[in-house]
Design a protein around this motif. Structure first.
Motif, PDB file in Angstrom:
ATOM      1  N   UNK B   8       1.409  -0.782  -1.193  1.00 22.31           N
ATOM      2  CA  UNK B   8      -0.019  -0.882  -1.493  1.00 22.31           C
ATOM      3  C   UNK B   8      -0.683   0.391  -0.974  1.00 22.31           C
ATOM      4  N   UNK B   9      -1.334   1.091  -1.880  1.00 19.65           N
ATOM      5  CA  UNK B   9      -1.959   2.375  -1.530  1.00 19.65           C
ATOM      6  C   UNK B   9      -3.463   2.239  -1.732  1.00 19.65           C
ATOM      7  N   UNK B  10      -4.206   2.199  -0.630  1.00 19.76           N
ATOM      8  CA  UNK B  10      -5.654   2.021  -0.677  1.00 19.76           C
ATOM      9  C   UNK B  10      -6.342   3.371  -0.701  1.00 19.76           C
ATOM     10  N   UNK B  39      -4.838   0.455  -4.916  1.00 17.67           N
ATOM     11  CA  UNK B  39      -5.882  -0.519  -4.578  1.00 17.67           C
ATOM     12  C   UNK B  39      -7.148   0.192  -4.149  1.00 17.67           C
ATOM     13  N   UNK B  40      -8.293  -0.200  -4.703  1.00 13.49           N
ATOM     14  CA  UNK B  40      -9.554   0.441  -4.310  1.00 13.49           C
ATOM     15  C   UNK B  40     -10.095  -0.116  -2.997  1.00 13.49           C
ATOM     16  N   UNK B  41     -10.766   0.743  -2.257  1.00 12.91           N
ATOM     17  CA  UNK B  41     -11.490   0.286  -1.062  1.00 12.91           C
ATOM     18  C   UNK B  41     -12.728   1.161  -0.948  1.00 12.91           C
ATOM     19  N   UNK B  42     -13.725   0.694  -0.235  1.00 13.70           N
ATOM     20  CA  UNK B  42     -14.959   1.470  -0.063  1.00 13.70           C
ATOM     21  C   UNK B  42     -15.166   1.769   1.411  1.00 13.70           C
ATOM     22  N   UNK B  43     -15.107   3.050   1.769  1.00 10.83           N
ATOM     23  CA  UNK B  43     -15.348   3.420   3.167  1.00 10.83           C
ATOM     24  C   UNK B  43     -16.778   3.075   3.589  1.00 10.83           C
ATOM     25  N   UNK B  44     -17.687   3.034   2.613  1.00  7.89           N
ATOM     26  CA  UNK B  44     -19.070   2.655   2.949  1.00  7.89           C
ATOM     27  C   UNK B  44     -19.129   1.216   3.450  1.00  7.89           C
ATOM     28  N   UNK B 162     -14.515  -8.244  -4.526  1.00  8.15           N
ATOM     29  CA  UNK B 162     -13.374  -9.040  -4.040  1.00  8.15           C
ATOM     30  C   UNK B 162     -12.229  -8.165  -3.507  1.00  8.15           C
ATOM     31  N   UNK B 163     -11.991  -7.071  -4.219  1.00  7.33           N
ATOM     32  CA  UNK B 163     -10.925  -6.156  -3.797  1.00  7.33           C
ATOM     33  C   UNK B 163     -11.217  -5.574  -2.415  1.00  7.33           C
ATOM     34  N   UNK B 164     -12.474  -5.208  -2.207  1.00  4.39           N
ATOM     35  CA  UNK B 164     -12.837  -4.614  -0.913  1.00  4.39           C
ATOM     36  C   UNK B 164     -12.747  -5.669   0.195  1.00  4.39           C
ATOM     37  N   UNK B 176      -6.391   7.684   3.494  1.00  5.22           N
ATOM     38  CA  UNK B 176      -5.548   6.725   2.795  1.00  5.22           C
ATOM     39  C   UNK B 176      -4.998   5.673   3.745  1.00  5.22           C
ATOM     40  N   UNK B 177      -4.692   4.506   3.182  1.00  8.09           N
ATOM     41  CA  UNK B 177      -4.114   3.427   3.963  1.00  8.09           C
ATOM     42  C   UNK B 177      -2.963   2.863   3.141  1.00  8.09           C
ATOM     43  N   UNK B 178      -1.833   2.712   3.781  1.00  4.04           N
ATOM     44  CA  UNK B 178      -0.640   2.219   3.109  1.00  4.04           C
ATOM     45  C   UNK B 178      -0.225   0.906   3.767  1.00  4.04           C
ATOM     46  N   UNK B 179       0.179  -0.063   2.948  1.00  7.73           N
ATOM     47  CA  UNK B 179       0.838  -1.245   3.511  1.00  7.73           C
ATOM     48  C   UNK B 179       2.148  -1.436   2.763  1.00  7.73           C
TER      49      UNK B 179
END
Lengths: 207, 207
Positions: B8-10, B39-44, B162-164, B176-179
């Motif tokens: 999973x690559x955010x 996978x999308x994420x929002x740093x905000x 929901x994704x965030x 980046x964040x990896x799981x």
């Protein structure tokens, strides 16, 4: 040929990542013919006062990440680590003692720095009190009567403040923090970049 | 044998380090027979709302460090990077477009994600507007009429939220964040750890 410049290694015993780096930096530097200049910094100043952030253990999400992460990093590096058992730990006395020792014998001071970091993170013992600081120093053969007096002197108290101001002026904000040949590097997870620089002297990919 | 689980690559296009990782993750994963789940994420949301911190460009000391640092990291990785020329950039539309694309063609969505990150950090162009988003999609052969409508639909807006939320629930805080295999890793400077895990499946030092 001129002696290559040392690696400035900024540490605060309160940081588990600083402890982890403290177990590696001398060997890494020696592999590349460099000396290590151990420098104290206070995360309570850089993170809280200068950057206006919270300590990692009080930061949602990052606190959990770091709590787990330090164990796998320690395993990768082949060193022991334990949980922080002294949440109110203060590194002030230990860093004053370090500075006093550094004035007299910088190699001894570096050994003391490593011992203090390991006391907190490998042995799980407090480092805040004068007794704790002197106990570690005694194990290294330091004259603890002189150290006990020296580390409480106004000159040493002022010196620590100056050192932290100097670190901030150099852009040091986290721990561990390395500066070599003008290159700042933050984090034990960047030992590979430090090694790259020492080997190649540039940021070009390895040939 | 079962298919190994994907990485999973955010990502959030707003992060220069996320862009840098976006140029590496597919090749790295392929070397180890893994797929990448973008996978999308929002740093905000994660940095500002959940962690209660400031954005890096507004954080003393770290802002200067990061501004310089991204250039040497790009050089090490052999990819172009430029300064952020759009300080008010918003990744929202691009991430909604990404999610819409992912529902239809996840490989296409991954190409779009890389293109959007590169638009901001390699080409130095804005990614905030519908025009910008559709222009990048058009270059990939996407049906932009359908995408233009889809990315503004209530369903997609809810899906991004929901994704965030899901990312936060997984402990994702930075980019980046990896799981992978339950192991969370933060930072482009930890690609070496991701590679170590993929190669050895443990945190024991390399034999």
């Amino acid at each position: 040929m001129d002696q290559p410049s040392p690696i400035a290694f900024y540490f605060d015993p309160i940081s588990p990542y600083g402890y982890l780096a403290s177990t590696q930096i001398e060997t890494l530097a020696a592999r590349h013919g460099r000396q290590v200049d151990w420098r104290p910094v206070l995360l309570s100043v850089t993170v809280l006062q200068v950057m206006g952030l919270k300590p990692v253990p009080a930061t949602p999400l990052k606190a959990d990440y770091s709590r787990q992460d330090k164990h796998r990093m320690a395993r990768l590096l082949g060193v022991p680590i334990c949980e922080l058992r002294h949440p109110d730990v203060s590194p002030i006395r230990a860093l004053r003692a370090f500075l006093w020792l550094k004035r007299h014998d910088s190699a001894q001071a570096a050994r003391f720095a490593r011992a203090i970091c390991a006391r907190l993170w490998a042995k799980g013992e407090d480092i805040s009190t004068a007794e704790a600081v002197l106990e570690e120093a005694a194990l290294l053969g330091v004259d603890t009567a002189a150290l006990g007096q020296g580390m409480e002197s106004p000159g040493i108290k002022a010196a620590l403040k100056e050192e932290v101001d100097h670190a901030v002026a150099q852009g040091v904000f986290g721990v561990p923090f390395f500066i070599v040949d003008g290159q700042p590097l933050w984090g034990v997870d960047r030992l590979w970049m430090l090694e790259h620089w020492l080997e190649h002297g540039s940021w070009d990919p390895a040939p």
